[in-house]
Design a protein around this motif. Structure first.
Motif, PDB file in Angstrom:
ATOM      1  N   PHE A   1       8.213  -1.572   9.206  1.00  0.00           N
ATOM      2  CA  PHE A   1       8.990  -2.557   8.453  1.00  0.00           C
ATOM      3  C   PHE A   1      10.468  -2.219   8.347  1.00  0.00           C
ATOM      4  O   PHE A   1      11.249  -2.999   7.817  1.00  0.00           O
ATOM      5  N   GLY A   2      10.830  -1.029   8.754  1.00  0.00           N
ATOM      6  CA  GLY A   2      12.230  -0.638   8.610  1.00  0.00           C
ATOM      7  C   GLY A   2      12.467   0.178   7.359  1.00  0.00           C
ATOM      8  O   GLY A   2      11.604   0.308   6.495  1.00  0.00           O
ATOM      9  N   GLU A   3      13.698   0.717   7.255  1.00  0.00           N
ATOM     10  CA  GLU A   3      14.014   1.699   6.225  1.00  0.00           C
ATOM     11  C   GLU A   3      13.962   1.126   4.822  1.00  0.00           C
ATOM     12  O   GLU A   3      13.559   1.794   3.883  1.00  0.00           O
ATOM     13  N   LYS A   4      14.395  -0.110   4.663  1.00  0.00           N
ATOM     14  CA  LYS A   4      14.540  -0.621   3.308  1.00  0.00           C
ATOM     15  C   LYS A   4      13.193  -0.790   2.623  1.00  0.00           C
ATOM     16  O   LYS A   4      13.035  -0.427   1.459  1.00  0.00           O
ATOM     17  N   VAL A   5      12.239  -1.315   3.363  1.00  0.00           N
ATOM     18  CA  VAL A   5      10.893  -1.466   2.805  1.00  0.00           C
ATOM     19  C   VAL A   5      10.310  -0.088   2.520  1.00  0.00           C
ATOM     20  O   VAL A   5       9.702   0.151   1.463  1.00  0.00           O
ATOM     21  N   ALA A   6      10.526   0.838   3.442  1.00  0.00           N
ATOM     22  CA  ALA A   6      10.012   2.196   3.245  1.00  0.00           C
ATOM     23  C   ALA A   6      10.586   2.793   1.970  1.00  0.00           C
ATOM     24  O   ALA A   6       9.866   3.421   1.187  1.00  0.00           O
ATOM     25  N   LEU A   7      11.881   2.579   1.773  1.00  0.00           N
ATOM     26  CA  LEU A   7      12.510   3.124   0.564  1.00  0.00           C
ATOM     27  C   LEU A   7      11.970   2.468  -0.700  1.00  0.00           C
ATOM     28  O   LEU A   7      11.819   3.118  -1.731  1.00  0.00           O
ATOM     29  N   TYR A   8      11.668   1.172  -0.596  1.00  0.00           N
ATOM     30  CA  TYR A   8      11.084   0.499  -1.759  1.00  0.00           C
ATOM     31  C   TYR A   8       9.773   1.157  -2.150  1.00  0.00           C
ATOM     32  O   TYR A   8       9.544   1.485  -3.308  1.00  0.00           O
ATOM     33  N   PHE A   9       8.938   1.401  -1.152  1.00  0.00           N
ATOM     34  CA  PHE A   9       7.638   1.992  -1.472  1.00  0.00           C
ATOM     35  C   PHE A   9       7.778   3.462  -1.880  1.00  0.00           C
ATOM     36  O   PHE A   9       7.051   3.947  -2.736  1.00  0.00           O
ATOM     37  N   LEU A  10       8.731   4.143  -1.251  1.00  0.00           N
ATOM     38  CA  LEU A  10       8.981   5.530  -1.645  1.00  0.00           C
ATOM     39  C   LEU A  10       9.380   5.571  -3.112  1.00  0.00           C
ATOM     40  O   LEU A  10       8.863   6.359  -3.908  1.00  0.00           O
ATOM     41  N   TRP A  11      10.300   4.674  -3.477  1.00  0.00           N
ATOM     42  CA  TRP A  11      10.778   4.650  -4.857  1.00  0.00           C
ATOM     43  C   TRP A  11       9.662   4.269  -5.816  1.00  0.00           C
ATOM     44  O   TRP A  11       9.467   4.901  -6.856  1.00  0.00           O
ATOM     45  N   LEU A  12       8.895   3.235  -5.417  1.00  0.00           N
ATOM     46  CA  LEU A  12       7.834   2.747  -6.298  1.00  0.00           C
ATOM     47  C   LEU A  12       6.789   3.831  -6.509  1.00  0.00           C
ATOM     48  O   LEU A  12       6.319   4.063  -7.633  1.00  0.00           O
ATOM     49  N   GLY A  13       6.438   4.524  -5.422  1.00  0.00           N
ATOM     50  CA  GLY A  13       5.468   5.601  -5.514  1.00  0.00           C
ATOM     51  C   GLY A  13       5.969   6.697  -6.443  1.00  0.00           C
ATOM     52  O   GLY A  13       5.241   7.192  -7.302  1.00  0.00           O
ATOM     53  N   TRP A  14       7.237   7.029  -6.274  1.00  0.00           N
ATOM     54  CA  TRP A  14       7.828   8.098  -7.069  1.00  0.00           C
ATOM     55  C   TRP A  14       7.896   7.711  -8.544  1.00  0.00           C
ATOM     56  O   TRP A  14       7.576   8.504  -9.432  1.00  0.00           O
ATOM     57  N   TYR A  15       8.271   6.478  -8.778  1.00  0.00           N
ATOM     58  CA  TYR A  15       8.362   5.974 -10.145  1.00  0.00           C
ATOM     59  C   TYR A  15       6.995   6.018 -10.814  1.00  0.00           C
ATOM     60  O   TYR A  15       6.847   6.474 -11.948  1.00  0.00           O
ATOM     61  N   THR A  16       5.983   5.564 -10.074  1.00  0.00           N
ATOM     62  CA  THR A  16       4.628   5.574 -10.612  1.00  0.00           C
ATOM     63  C   THR A  16       4.201   6.996 -10.950  1.00  0.00           C
ATOM     64  O   THR A  16       3.650   7.268 -12.017  1.00  0.00           O
ATOM     65  N   TYR A  17       4.516   7.911 -10.039  1.00  0.00           N
ATOM     66  CA  TYR A  17       4.172   9.314 -10.218  1.00  0.00           C
ATOM     67  C   TYR A  17       4.848   9.874 -11.466  1.00  0.00           C
ATOM     68  O   TYR A  17       4.244  10.564 -12.286  1.00  0.00           O
ATOM     69  N   MET A  18       6.142   9.499 -11.620  1.00  0.00           N
ATOM     70  CA  MET A  18       6.902  10.018 -12.760  1.00  0.00           C
ATOM     71  C   MET A  18       6.469   9.390 -14.073  1.00  0.00           C
ATOM     72  O   MET A  18       6.759   9.911 -15.148  1.00  0.00           O
ATOM     73  N   LEU A  19       5.782   8.241 -13.987  1.00  0.00           N
ATOM     74  CA  LEU A  19       5.333   7.588 -15.217  1.00  0.00           C
ATOM     75  C   LEU A  19       4.177   8.349 -15.856  1.00  0.00           C
ATOM     76  O   LEU A  19       3.928   8.202 -17.047  1.00  0.00           O
ATOM     77  N   VAL A  20       3.490   9.171 -15.052  1.00  0.00           N
ATOM     78  CA  VAL A  20       2.305   9.855 -15.577  1.00  0.00           C
ATOM     79  C   VAL A  20       2.644  10.693 -16.819  1.00  0.00           C
ATOM     80  O   VAL A  20       2.041  10.472 -17.875  1.00  0.00           O
TER      81      VAL A  20
END
Lengths: 741, 741
Positions: A162-181
């Motif tokens: 999908f390209g870098e921007k989508v990857a970054l969205y999911f990277l960020w979302l994953g990280w955010y979810t992880y940090m929410l724990v």
């Protein structure tokens, strides 16, 4: 000019699904204007060296487009091939899709119309790149399904698809979810702490046993009431207004800082692998311009202070409108309550307050929905007005405006509840009245924080669940419907493969430039909820965590299986969203400081405990907080003519007796209703607290930013080595050249 | 190995003064260790391809060094010649000097000792590049003399002579001076405004006519006094504590923002001409490493959280020490006053207070002078401890630490005066006493702002004048002395020219890596003075303006004519100093808010006017402020045993009468000495004001930052065009290559 166009029946020139883009249009009558334009556009592409393939199916024409390799080799040469940092000419598929998109967008037919105009005129209906079935299946297997929930996301593979921007969205979302724990865990602990101790609390006891305390009516038609009536309410309030919450909101303000700091590290760690160090979006735009048309002149920057002022004024107007709408809702509720209680229906007039609140909520929801659309239109209009040169600049400006508008749309009512509700109401005898007639809403004697909590819970639970369901279900349903309609047999031949692939992609849900933006916006709003008013709602991080856990998969499934392939920008960071996150962080510090200092009863309780309470006066045998509730109430006497005037006759009778005095929540003298010294002391301490809270938070932010380097050591050294190796290579090349001569 | 070294008497190989560097050392006895090291170093250089020339003169040996051209061509190739963005091999002289400096610094003799170590061991005494006489004369003509005061500085020529960093220093200094003009003008207007209206002020009248008001003693041995005694003092106070100052300090907080914003524009406009867009300091360091030794491995980044914590703890300790010293001074003054007033000398005991203040001032000056040196040592030590990889990083860390320490050294006493003096003294009957014995200093009933003003004026006028005189006179005197000593005849021959040039340069004043740093530091401290406590001293910008007007020329003359040629870094901005300026801007907002809110009497006067004064009570025939002074004083009665205990018998008699009551500046009840409601109200309004001031300033800062683009339009377009031209050139090159094949 040679005509490359081949009809479906001939053997295609290119292997199935290797086409860069497919353009779809209605089959217009021969020689109609639309038909001519369709043909002209395809012709122009062919003249530029594109290979095309035509397919007719059910009144639609499909054109497959394959760009000449020359474009990509020029791109790789000019930009030192950012995809692999070498001079190899192969570019990755997302890069390829992006380049061709640029070329298509900047191709125009004889009359100067570009693809964008043709799409508007319905000459073409859709333009999209094709999903690659094998890659798609891999992604579904590894990522876009529920069973992959606990696995790490294959970010690099997402990026290659999908390209870098989508990857970054999911990277960020994953990280955010992880940090929410951790935030969610501590939030739950704070909640349980409130739950565990609230039965034994002396404040609650005082409220629940306050049979003898007669309180002044909360609205114009309401009766007097006993303090004990709010027993339940006091209990709920104490769940959210205790020392635990104070601690938690400080924690969340720091969490936001911490989150940003280590997100920067996490991002740079991931992005380092992509080897995009020297990536420059501006340069790519220039290079593509040049490749598309070597005689072009680049758009120049433009700036006009007049225009800036105009935009600023319009933005202010829009903000005023949004805030005004929230105020209008308040006025609506106040007036509706009065009219409803005048109603002839007994049922309606008894529950006037509840009905008014519910009507208000419905109206609020409607406003939000409408403003959603209005905000987008206005933001787009303002961006057009600004006339920024580059796409990145446009996107940045749009993002800032859209976020500001959306944020205010959702938060202005919360801000009212948190900082104004019940604070500007006046006192019995001189109530503040809208247009001199209608009293403002009151909040409860246990403090306004519960009102804030209810608002927060409603918005978070309802909005998130609803939007997730809508966001996922609507593409899913429409995809299924299309699939049912299109049950034609699948063949094995090359032309059938093309037909199948093109039709399947065509029937998927549309995506546009806003698709990813919307996902980001949604997440930023959620992030705001979890950090900004978290003092009133410690469960917000937990709700966000649960939501995001599903959100990642829902988004992944949607992008991979339900929507057409997204064309995305190459980037090395989340861009302006980082600044948005920072702004939210700053707002979180301010808002949390204000909620604890101003909204909650933390400060008055503290002041009572240490200055006015029994302990401060030397008593040791009773609880330090006993007497607090009574201390926080003031009394008016009905013998005062001015006071009596503010109430109706019916209101002056309680339980059949004439009421001689009633109490209300405020610190005023009983004689002249002037604020007492305690009021001003509390006022001063409140401000001092906010001031202190903000400054301490800022200092901690600075120290954290200094202490945690933005870029991890390994990444820094990796970049250093790469740079050094490059210089070494170049030096060797130079020396070789010198010796050659 | 060929020996290039030629004695003076032979015809030199290289034209006069074209040598890159000159190394000077004592003429050590043959075969002594120092002599061997000297020779070894020169030998190493020769082996590397350097040409050298030796000169003996008065027990000194001078070695002229000329680097091989190969170094510069490699540099130009690797870094795409930043000096002119082409592949030309000529580098500018400052670049040349910088490169050779790096090479010299990284050349080591057999035992691994580098030049730095040899200089420490006195093997060499000095290493310096030579002034170019013709260029020097041009600069003197155009810039480094008093008559050039009103001409624009020839920044580009400065850059071509001293390098980018010095040029940026002067660019910044010139810009700062220019920007001081409006600030100075408004400051003077504000001052004149205070001067014009202070005679007619009702507050002053009240103080000057307060014969009947007996005030409590200001210190333990002091007598009671009449309010009218502070008449002059009240007048002076009103000069600096009026609405004009409030406006001016708001203006200066905004001025600081405005200054930064347009400095960024100004800088980018100037730097754009230098064509250093792709300049990367890190890359240069790597390239130089590689050119110096092609087998080298670059230093890698290092980071240790443990070390960061240690540094942070040590910095905190140092800050505590500096603040502690300021407090110690306060304690010293308090104790000295008591001891002096116990003195047997009538003269001393009568003027105990004045003498103590003067002794304090001397001690303060000594502390500052000593701490200057200590701060430098500690900052250097901490930087060594941090072990940062690159020179830029080291410089950045050193700058931040050194500035912090110096700032606190100079400002901690001001901070005490502004925010603590007279606020923590208690009241008659329960004074706060150091160690239970000594009363703290009081400030005057007209407010503490005058004390702040005196401190500011002393520091600014004295410090600036003194430091400028010292800074300029000491090199001037030492240069003149050297010149007198060295009155040998000047010859016309080549070898004499070398001798003259080298000796002249050698006899100039030394410069080191800190020379420019010190200039910057001095200016930053001055900038702090003009912005941070400007509320107390509206003439600060004027003083700064006058000072800087001279400072530019003094610095220029010093650098061009009195000091050896400076070797400076290439940079495109003032680096970490920009962040320092930003930090000062933030501090300025906070400090000005606090000075107006907390130090000045602005808020109490406002509260009196609108809430407690005669106008608020409906009176229309008298001035709204009348009665303010009386309202701001509280009374103690001597009949109270606790009160009487706090005074000596002699203090209880005033003008021969027994005193029954005295007044002091505070808002306390006359019965139980508790703070009145007015006190808490003022307290709350003070904090509210600070809160409001800060937030409004932050919002304005943001709007200003958004409104004024950092880079002017023309520069942006210029850069765009350059980038576009480069891409176009490359594309053409590629196409040519393809057609060639």
């Amino acid at each position: 000019d040679p005509d490359h166009t081949t009809e479906t029946d001939c053997t295609p020139l290119i292997p199935c699904s290797k086409y860069d883009y497919v353009l779809v249009g209605k089959e217009w009558p021969d020689d109609s204007e639309h038909d001519r334009k369709q043909k002209a556009f395809i012709k122009t592409l062919e003249n530029k060296g594109y290979q095309t393939q035509k397919l007719r199916e059910k009144n639609k024409v499909y054109f497959g487009i394959l760009a000449p390799e020359e474009i990509f080799s020029k791109y790789a040469y000019l930009l030192k091939n950012p995809d692999n940092c070498s001079e190899e000419k192969m570019v990755s598929t997302p890069t390829r899709i992006r380049i061709v998109k640029f070329m298509l967008d900047n191709t125009f037919i004889g009359n100067g119309e570009k693809l964008h105009a043709l799409l508007k005129e319905k000459v073409f209906e859709a333009v999209f790149p094709l999903h690659e079935e094998t890659e798609q299946k891999k992604l579904i297997n590894k990522w876009a399904r529920w069973t992959a929930c606990f696995k790490q996301q294959p970010i690099n593979e997402v990026r290659m698809y999908f390209g870098e921007k989508v990857a970054l969205y999911f990277l960020w979302l994953g990280w955010y979810t992880y940090m929410l724990v951790p935030a969610a865990v501590i939030g739950v602990i704070v909640f349980l702490y409130g739950l565990a101790f609230f039965e034994s609390n002396p404040l609650i006891k005082e409220v629940c046993e306050g049979n003898s305390t007669i309180m002044c009516p909360l609205c114009d038609k309401c009766p007097m009431w006993q303090l004990s009536e709010t027993c339940t309410y006091a209990k709920v309030t104490h769940l959210f207004d205790n020392e635990g919450t104070v601690f938690f909101s400080m924690f969340m303000a720091l969490w936001a800082t911490w989150f940003l700091e280590i997100w920067k590290r996490h991002r740079s760690q991931e992005v380092c692998k992509w080897k995009l160090n020297n990536w420059d979006e501006n340069e790519e735009e220039l290079a593509l311009d040049l490749i598309n048309d070597s005689d072009c002149t680049p758009d120049r920057y433009q700036h006009s202070y007049l225009r800036s002022i105009l935009v600023m004024v319009l933005v202010c107007c829009m903000i005023a409108l949004i805030i005004g709408l929230a105020q209008a809702l308040v006025v609506f509720r106040v007036i509706a309550t009065v009219f409803l209680s005048d109603s002839k229906w007994q049922l309606l007039s008894d529950h006037a307050n509840t009905v008014a609140v519910m009507m208000g909520a419905v109206l609020h929801y409607l406003t939000i929905t409408i403003m959603n659309k209005v905000n987008r239109k206005v933001a787009l209009f303002l961006c057009d007005l600004e006339n920024v040169r580059s796409n990145i600049g446009k996107e940045r400006n749009f993002t800032v405006k859209m976020f500001t508008f959306q944020f205010l749309t959702l938060f202005s009512s919360l801000i009212y509840v948190a900082f104004f509700l019940g604070r500007i109401n006046g006192r019995p005898g001189s109530y503040v009245r809208i247009a001199g007639m209608w009293r403002l809403e009151e909040c409860h004697p246990s403090g306004c924080i519960t009102d804030l909590f209810i608002q927060m819970a409603v918005i978070m639970v309802l909005k998130q669940t609803l939007s997730n369901v809508v966001e996922f279900l609507s593409p899913w349903v429409s995809y299924k419907i299309h699939n049912l309609q299109d049950k034609s047999p699948k063949g094995g031949s090359e032309s059938n493969c093309i037909r199948d692939s093109w039709l399947r992609n065509y029937h998927m849900n549309e995506v546009d430039a806003f698709s990813l933006f919307n996902e980001f916006l949604e997440m930023m709003i959620q992030y705001s909820f979890t950090t900004i008013f978290v003092a009133a709602f410690p469960l917000a991080p937990l709700l966000a965590l649960i939501n995001n856990f599903f959100e990642i998969r829902l988004d992944a499934i949607k992008m991979v299986s339900l929507e057409r392939r997204m064309f995305c920008k190459k980037t090395i960071d989340i861009g302006i969203w980082l600044q948005v996150l920072q702004a939210i962080g700053v707002l979180a510090v301010i808002a949390n400081g204000l909620v604890i200092g101003v909204t909650s009863d933390f400060i008055p309780r503290l002041v009572y405990k240490y200055i006015y309470g029994p302990c401060a006066k030397g008593a040791t045998d009773i609880d330090c907080m006993s007497g607090y509730i009574n201390n926080s109430l003031s009394t008016v006497y009905m013998k005062d003519h001015n006071i009596r005037r503010d109430f109706e006759l019916g209101q002056l009778i309680f339980n059949g007796n004439n009421v001689t005095q009633c109490k209300y929540k405020d610190y005023r003298s009983d004689d002249d209703y002037a604020y007492t010294s305690q009021f001003w002391l509390i006022f001063a301490v409140r401000f001092a607290f906010v001031l202190l809270f903000e400054h301490v938070a800022v200092v901690i932010k600075f120290i954290a930013a200094w202490f945690v380097p933005d870029v991890p050591l390994a990444v820094k050294n990796e970049n250093l080595d790469r740079k050094f190796e490059r210089l070494k290579r170049e030096l060797r090349k130079m020396e070789n050249r010198t010796t050659d001569i």
